[in-house]
Design an enzyme around this catalytic site. Structure first.
Site, mmCIF file in Angstrom:
data_model
loop_
_atom_site.group_PDB
_atom_site.id
_atom_site.type_symbol
_atom_site.label_atom_id
_atom_site.label_comp_id
_atom_site.label_asym_id
_atom_site.label_seq_id
_atom_site.Cartn_x
_atom_site.Cartn_y
_atom_site.Cartn_z
ATOM 1 C CD GLU A 177 -2.814 1.275 2.438
ATOM 2 O OE1 GLU A 177 -2.657 0.451 3.360
ATOM 3 O OE2 GLU A 177 -3.702 2.134 2.437
ATOM 4 C CE LYS A 219 -5.955 -0.270 1.461
ATOM 5 N NZ LYS A 219 -6.640 -0.848 2.604
ATOM 6 C CB SER A 261 -11.830 5.095 0.636
ATOM 7 O OG SER A 261 -11.721 4.956 2.033
ATOM 8 N N GLY A 262 -8.989 6.699 1.352
ATOM 9 C CA GLY A 262 -8.220 7.894 1.675
ATOM 10 C C GLY A 262 -9.002 9.067 2.235
HETATM 11 P P1 13P Z 1 -9.225 4.223 3.963
HETATM 12 O O1 13P Z 1 -10.030 3.456 2.932
HETATM 13 O O2 13P Z 1 -10.031 4.831 5.039
HETATM 14 O O3 13P Z 1 -8.244 5.161 3.315
HETATM 15 O O4 13P Z 1 -8.329 3.151 4.701
HETATM 16 C C1 13P Z 1 -7.668 2.189 3.978
HETATM 17 C C2 13P Z 1 -6.509 1.706 4.703
HETATM 18 O O5 13P Z 1 -6.285 0.528 4.829
HETATM 19 C C3 13P Z 1 -5.558 2.702 5.238
HETATM 20 O O6 13P Z 1 -4.365 2.088 5.544
#
Ligand code: 13P
Length: 359
Positions: A177, A219, A261-262
């Site tokens: 990620e 991701k 989703s951020g």
């Molecule tokens: P969000 O979808 O809220 O960004 O979280 C995803 C996530 O795994 C953050 O590390």
């Protein structure tokens, strides 16, 4: 290393039209979200909230895997059933966040390096013993004047690759990620440029560390204009920029890409994912899915509010957002998908009141 088992697990994580549910907020992050809604910031409240999530009826129809946190993977339902068993019984693959957070990167003001490699081999063996089949590591890249720097990109890409190699050695699929953050005044083109640079660095390091691409999941962030940028592109423009960037930088051997989703509103995240699948499905060599935390959980958290009596309504909201994202994977998400679920979800919840945008 059982190569075939890794490939099979990675494929299963993005099979059909399902995606991942990130429920791996660290205790400080979970507490921060609870504090906003006046929910007690205790171990028992965190356990109860995670029980709400893992016992949501029918969640396995939309969710292939759930990312847990160290505290959560060891917790149990009130009736004593371990969460890992509850998840597995629901047809969901358990995973675990294994980084220990992003810390200030020395010599690089405003930038961070993710920690957690020390002792990781032993921790991965323990998590595998507990039933985890995949693991996640998040690196963050802030946008700003002269950042992210080459030093920050290279250091984080190298750590992501070393983590991924250790995961595969332990038989766990790495979910890699790299997150380019939304905060800032930058435009869509700048986010695209930086995301491409970051992804290229990550795949260079994955290659150097001999990570098998068929046995990992990427991701990334979607390519978005900064939150403070005056120009906010349409859903279709975001979809085009994101897929174009990914096609340039992500090798076809990777089985799946699952977006974070951020901080995007749930409806917008679904609409953007939907547009990518509508416009590019035939051209993409990988599955394009989701691994959302806030964009799936937010309405449920607001409805739950720490009260057991709200649990069924909160579970319906969680089920609904997961269902919307399955529709987005299929390229079938629209306003009617949202309305269908809303009829059974109590209104008066701020995130459900936001306008639904499918453009
Ligand atoms: P969000 O979808 O809220 O960004 O979280 C995803 C996530 O795994 C953050 O590390």
């Amino acid at each position: 290393m059982n190569t075939q088992a890794l490939i099979d697990t990675a494929k299963m994580m993005v099979a059909g039209d399902k995606g991942l549910l990130a429920m791996d907020e660290s205790n400080p992050t979970c507490n921060k979200r609870f504090a906003k809604w006046g929910i007690p910031q205790t171990e028992e409240a965190r356990r109860a909230y995670r029980e709400l999530i893992v016992t949501t009826p029918g969640l396995g129809e939309f969710i292939s895997g759930a990312i847990l946190y160290d505290e959560t993977i060891q917790q149990k339902k009130k009736d004593g059933t371990p969460f890992v068993k509850a998840i597995t019984d629901a047809g969901i693959i358990p995973g675990i966040k294994v980084d220990t957070g992003a810390k200030v990167l020395a010599g690089h003001p405003g930038e961070k390096i993710t920690e957690g490699l020390d002792g990781l081999r032993d921790r991965l063996a323990e998590y595998s013993e507990m039933g985890a089949r995949f693991a996640k590591w998040r690196a963050v890249f802030a946008m700003g004047d002269g950042i992210p720097s080459r030093g920050c990109i290279e250091a984080n890409a190298n750590e992501l690759a070393r983590y991924a190699a250790l995961c595969q050695e332990a038989g766990l699929v790495p979910v890699v990620e790299p997150e380019v953050l939304m905060e800032g005044e930058h435009g869509l083109a700048q986010c695209s440029e930086v995301t491409e640079e970051v992804l290229r660095a990550v795949f260079n390091h994955l290659y150097s560390q001999r990570v098998m691409l068929e046995g990992l999941i990427l991701k990334p962030n979607m390519v978005l204009p900064g939150l403070a940028c005056p120009k906010q592109e349409t859903v279709d423009e975001v979809a085009d920029a994101t897929v174009k960037c990914l096609l340039r930088a992500v090798p076809a051997a990777v089985p799946g890409i699952v977006f974070l989703s951020g901080g995007q509103a749930g409806e917008l995240a679904s609409a953007r994912l939907n547009a990518m699948n509508v416009r590019f499905k035939a051209q993409m060599p990988w599955a394009l899915a989701f691994s959302f935390a806030r964009a799936i959980q937010q309405p449920a958290l607001e409805i739950w509010h720490g009260e057991e009596i709200n649990m069924p309504a909160a579970q319906k909201a969680l089920y609904h957002r997961a269902m919307c994202n399955r529709a987005a994977r299929r390229g079938e998400y629209n306003g009617a998908t949202e309305r269908a679920g809303r009829e059974s979800v109590p209104m008066g919840v701020s995130s459900l009141k936001r306008a639904v945008s499918t453009r």
